[in-house]
Structures are given as structure tokens and as C-alpha cells.
Design an enzyme around this catalytic site. Structure first.
Site, short mmCIF file in Angstrom:
data_model
loop_
_atom_site.label_atom_id
_atom_site.label_comp_id
_atom_site.label_asym_id
_atom_site.label_seq_id
_atom_site.Cartn_x
_atom_site.Cartn_y
_atom_site.Cartn_z
N GLU A 1 -0.43 -9.41 0.02
CA GLU A 1 -1.80 -9.72 0.45
C GLU A 1 -2.75 -9.75 -0.74
O GLU A 1 -3.64 -10.59 -0.82
CB GLU A 1 -2.27 -8.67 1.49
CG GLU A 1 -1.50 -8.80 2.80
CD GLU A 1 -1.76 -7.65 3.75
OE1 GLU A 1 -1.61 -6.48 3.32
OE2 GLU A 1 -2.09 -7.91 4.91
N GLU B 1 5.82 -5.10 6.81
CA GLU B 1 5.18 -4.05 7.61
C GLU B 1 5.86 -3.88 8.96
O GLU B 1 5.91 -2.79 9.51
CB GLU B 1 3.69 -4.37 7.83
CG GLU B 1 2.83 -4.24 6.59
CD GLU B 1 2.75 -5.51 5.77
OE1 GLU B 1 3.60 -6.41 5.95
OE2 GLU B 1 1.82 -5.61 4.95
N ALA C 1 0.88 -1.18 0.00
CA ALA C 1 0.00 0.00 0.00
C ALA C 1 0.91 1.22 0.00
O ALA C 1 2.09 1.13 0.34
CB ALA C 1 -0.89 -0.03 1.23
N GLY D 1 0.90 -5.03 1.23
CA GLY D 1 -0.40 -5.13 0.57
C GLY D 1 -0.31 -5.80 -0.79
O GLY D 1 -1.26 -6.42 -1.25
N1 DAK Z 1 4.58 3.15 -0.92
C1 DAK Z 1 4.94 4.32 -1.52
N2 DAK Z 1 6.00 4.45 -2.33
C2 DAK Z 1 6.78 3.35 -2.52
C3 DAK Z 1 6.47 2.11 -1.94
C4 DAK Z 1 5.30 2.02 -1.10
N3 DAK Z 1 4.88 0.89 -0.55
N4 DAK Z 1 7.42 1.22 -2.33
C5 DAK Z 1 8.27 1.89 -3.15
N5 DAK Z 1 7.87 3.19 -3.27
C6 DAK Z 1 8.51 4.25 -4.05
C7 DAK Z 1 9.79 4.73 -3.37
O1 DAK Z 1 9.48 5.67 -2.37
C8 DAK Z 1 10.53 5.34 -4.53
O2 DAK Z 1 9.94 6.60 -4.83
P1 DAK Z 1 10.88 7.91 -5.06
O3 DAK Z 1 11.75 8.00 -3.87
O4 DAK Z 1 11.65 7.57 -6.31
O5 DAK Z 1 9.90 9.02 -5.23
C9 DAK Z 1 10.14 4.42 -5.69
O6 DAK Z 1 8.96 3.75 -5.29
C10 DAK Z 1 11.23 3.34 -5.94
O7 DAK Z 1 11.50 2.70 -4.72
P2 DAK Z 1 12.99 2.52 -4.13
O8 DAK Z 1 13.87 3.64 -4.56
O9 DAK Z 1 12.86 2.27 -2.67
O10 DAK Z 1 13.44 1.19 -4.89
P3 DAK Z 1 14.49 0.08 -4.39
O11 DAK Z 1 14.68 -0.81 -5.58
O12 DAK Z 1 15.68 0.72 -3.75
O13 DAK Z 1 13.73 -0.73 -3.24
C11 DAK Z 1 11.81 -1.90 -2.27
C12 DAK Z 1 12.60 -1.48 -3.57
C13 DAK Z 1 10.54 -2.56 -2.72
C14 DAK Z 1 12.66 -2.88 -1.45
C15 DAK Z 1 11.54 -0.62 -1.43
O14 DAK Z 1 10.93 0.38 -2.27
C16 DAK Z 1 10.64 -0.88 -0.27
O15 DAK Z 1 11.05 -1.38 0.77
N6 DAK Z 1 9.35 -0.46 -0.39
C17 DAK Z 1 8.38 -0.53 0.70
C18 DAK Z 1 7.91 -1.96 0.91
C19 DAK Z 1 6.97 -2.06 2.07
O16 DAK Z 1 7.29 -1.75 3.24
N7 DAK Z 1 5.70 -2.44 1.84
C20 DAK Z 1 4.67 -2.52 2.84
C21 DAK Z 1 3.86 -1.21 2.92
S1 DAK Z 1 2.56 -1.26 4.16
C22 DAK Z 1 -5.17 -2.40 4.43
C23 DAK Z 1 -4.78 -2.58 3.12
C24 DAK Z 1 -3.42 -2.66 2.81
C25 DAK Z 1 -2.47 -2.53 3.79
C26 DAK Z 1 -2.87 -2.37 5.10
C27 DAK Z 1 -4.22 -2.30 5.43
N8 DAK Z 1 -6.57 -2.36 4.76
C28 DAK Z 1 -7.56 -2.58 3.75
C29 DAK Z 1 -7.01 -2.15 6.10
C30 DAK Z 1 -1.06 -2.61 3.40
C31 DAK Z 1 -0.04 -2.03 4.02
C32 DAK Z 1 1.29 -2.05 3.35
O17 DAK Z 1 1.48 -2.58 2.30
#
Ligand code: DAK
Length: 257
Positions: free
Chosen positions: A111, A131, A65, A108
Site C-alpha cells: 500500500e 492480510e 505494518a 502495508g
Molecule cells: N510485522 C512484524 N514482524 C514481521 C513482519 C510484519 N509485517 N514481517 C516479518 N516480520 C519479522 C518476522 O516476525 C521475523 O522476526 P523474528 O521472528 O526473527 O523476530 C523477521 O521479520 C523475519 O521474518 P520471517 O522469519 O518470517 O522471514 P521469511 O523469509 O521466512 O518470510 C515473509 C518472509 C515476508 C513471507 C514473512 O515474514 C511474512 O509473511 N510476513 C508478514 C507479511 C504480512 O502478512 N504482511 C501484512 C501485515 S498487515 C493501516 C495502515 C497499514 C495497515 C493497515 C491499516 N491504517 C493506516 C489504518 C497494514 C496492515 C498490514 O500490513
């Protein structure tokens, strides 16, 4: 549609939804999920579509997300935004959904994939629930579906550490149906979709509902629903045609009636 692209194929009747926020690794913001809900609702009603494939791009299915959209929100704001209706549409869709995954399927994104019915993965795919590294926990079914899919010990490891699972590991643990070279994942998903699209849509829908029930309820309730749906197929022309064609040693012609 800004963040997804939908294409329909007539023969076989397969629709493809591509997530299209490549710069953000297809992070699932609210607008994207609203577009997804609307597309799934329409495709589910469309008689010309029998199977839906959802994919990202080579780099990412979805990296979760949109963290930037959530970061500052309070608990009450998160509750009031109520994203549940958009996310729930994935599991409410009656037609089979195949996820074709390359690159990151995280948070997400993972999921989302687990809510689909089958998963074809590129050898580059990476699955995970990171997360915990953001100080939160999975919120769209990750603790439930991952545990059922891969077992308690491995789910604990992934959710408590945020480690990723490679495509091969995901296959070993039963999270994905098949792993293929990176040029082949979409092709392979289309082959699977075609095979299903040629079968009775009535039987496919009832079988999907029954399998999902086994996932979501106790065995007794699941078995009762399965039996009821099994009997229900006998009121379809497709069941009559399918069994008749078997006996007559010919290929059945299913009409979805
Ligand atoms: N959100 C926003 N932007 C993201 C993102 C994310 N999840 N993942 C990547 N990006 C963006 C980065 O900020 C970057 O943007 P700029 O800085 O260029 O503006 C761009 O995508 C490229 O990412 P990176 O520069 O970080 O790329 P790398 O290859 O170095 O790293 C990575 C790739 C996938 C390892 C890294 O981007 C990363 O760790 N991303 C976050 C992964 C993460 O933590 N995901 C979980 C998020 S929490 C619900 C529904 C859904 C959810 C909860 C509740 N309900 C219905 C109640 C879900 C929650 C989540 O998913």
C-alpha cells in the site's frame, strides 16, 4: 531517526529515504511511520529537494505494518491510535515520490508503494496484500489503489487469496514502471529522479496533483482541476522560460518560480 535514514543530494536535487529495520523486514511500526511523516514534511518544504526516492533493502521494501504491534489491539484501540495522519502524509507530499523496491512489498508495504507516484522494481520484488491470511483486510488503501492499478479481477485474486505478484507480473499489470536486475533498481530510480529534478518544479507539482486527482475523483472533477492547473502554469516564469527555450532551440533553465 532510528528506523529511517535520510540523505540529500545537491546536484541533482534528490533526497533518498531508506527504511531501516532490516531484522524485521522493515515492518512499518508506528515510530517508523512517524519518522517517515516528519521526514516527508521537511523534504516537501525544502527548496533544495525536487524529487524523493523511498527504498528498503535488497531483501525487503517492507513486509507490512508491524503485526506484533497490532495483534492484541481491539477495534476501538486501533481506531484511537489513529495512524491515518502518518500514512496520509505519503499522499499529501507535493513533490514526486519514487519507490525503489527490492524483495517483499507486502500488506502495508504494498500500500505504501502504491501511494508513491512511480515504482522501480528489482527483478526480485514481490508484491501482495496477504492480510486475508491474518484474518483481516487491507486498511491503508489496498482495496482501492490495487483495484484501480491492476483491475478488478486480479485485485480480487490477490486480496482474497493473499497470493504474491512477481516483479514481472506487477509490470505486466501496470503496478510498476520498470523492472531491472537487482543491482540496478536504486540506480534506475535515481536516473528517473534526475530527469524529473531538471524540470520545472512548479509544473511537476501541478502535473502530479492533476494525475492524482484523476485517480481519486470522477473524470469531470479531474478534468476541471487539470485545466485549472494547466492555466496556472502560465503564471510561472518556468512556463515562459520553457516555451521560450523551445522556440529558441536551447535548453531551458528552470528556477521554480
Ligand atoms: N510485522 C512484524 N514482524 C514481521 C513482519 C510484519 N509485517 N514481517 C516479518 N516480520 C519479522 C518476522 O516476525 C521475523 O522476526 P523474528 O521472528 O526473527 O523476530 C523477521 O521479520 C523475519 O521474518 P520471517 O522469519 O518470517 O522471514 P521469511 O523469509 O521466512 O518470510 C515473509 C518472509 C515476508 C513471507 C514473512 O515474514 C511474512 O509473511 N510476513 C508478514 C507479511 C504480512 O502478512 N504482511 C501484512 C501485515 S498487515 C493501516 C495502515 C497499514 C495497515 C493497515 C491499516 N491504517 C493506516 C489504518 C497494514 C496492515 C498490514 O500490513
Amino acid at each position: 531517526m532510528e528506523f529511517i535514514k535520510v540523505t540529500e543530494q545537491k546536484e541533482p536535487q534528490v533526497a533518498l529515504i531508506e527504511l531501516n529495520r532490516p531484522k524485521e523486514l522493515n515492518a512499518l511500526n508506528r515510530q517508523l511511520m512517524e519518522e517517515m511523516r516528519d521526514a516527508l514534511q521537511q523534504l516537501d518544504k525544502n527548496d533544495d529537494v525536487r524529487v524523493i526516492i523511498i527504498t528498503g533493502n535488497e531483501q525487503a521494501f517492507a513486509a507490512g505494518a508491524d503485526i506484533k504491534q497490532m495483534a492484541d489491539k481491539t477495534a476501538i484501540e486501533m481506531l484511537m491510535i489513529d495512524q491515518i495522519s502518518t500514512w496520509d502524509q505519503i499522499r499529501r507530499t507535493k513533490k514526486p515520490i519514487i519507490a525503489a523496491v527490492s524483495g517483499f512489498a507486502l500488506g502495508g508495504g504494498c500500500e505504501f508503494v502504491m501511494t508513491c507516484d512511480m515504482v522501480i522494481a528489482s527483478e526480485t520484488a514481490k508484491f501482495g496484500q496477504p492480510e486475508i491470511k491474518l484474518g483481516t483486510i487491507p486498511g491503508a488503501g489496498g482495496t482501492q489503489r490495487l483495484t484501480k492499478a491492476i483491475g478488478k479481477a486480479k485485485a480480487m485474486e490477490l486480496v482474497l487469496t493473499g497470493r504474491f505478484l512477481s516483479a514481472e507480473e506487477a509490470h505486466f499489470y501496470g503496478l510498476v514502471n520498470k523492472v531491472v536486475p537487482k543491482e540496478m533498481y536504486l540506480y534506475e530510480a535515481i536516473q528517473l529522479a534526475k530527469e524529473i529534478a531538471h524540470l520545472s518544479p512548479v509544473a511537476v507539482q501541478l502535473a502530479k496533483e492533476s494525475i492524482n486527482r484523476s485517480f481519486e475523483t470522477h473524470l469531470d472533477e479531474g478534468l476541471t482541476l487539470e485545466r485549472k492547473n494547466f492555466y496556472l502554469t502560465f503564471s510561472s516564469e518556468d512556463q515562459k522560460e520553457g516555451m521560450k527555450a523551445f522556440i529558441e532551440k536551447r535548453i531551458p533553465e528552470f528556477k521554480g518560480k
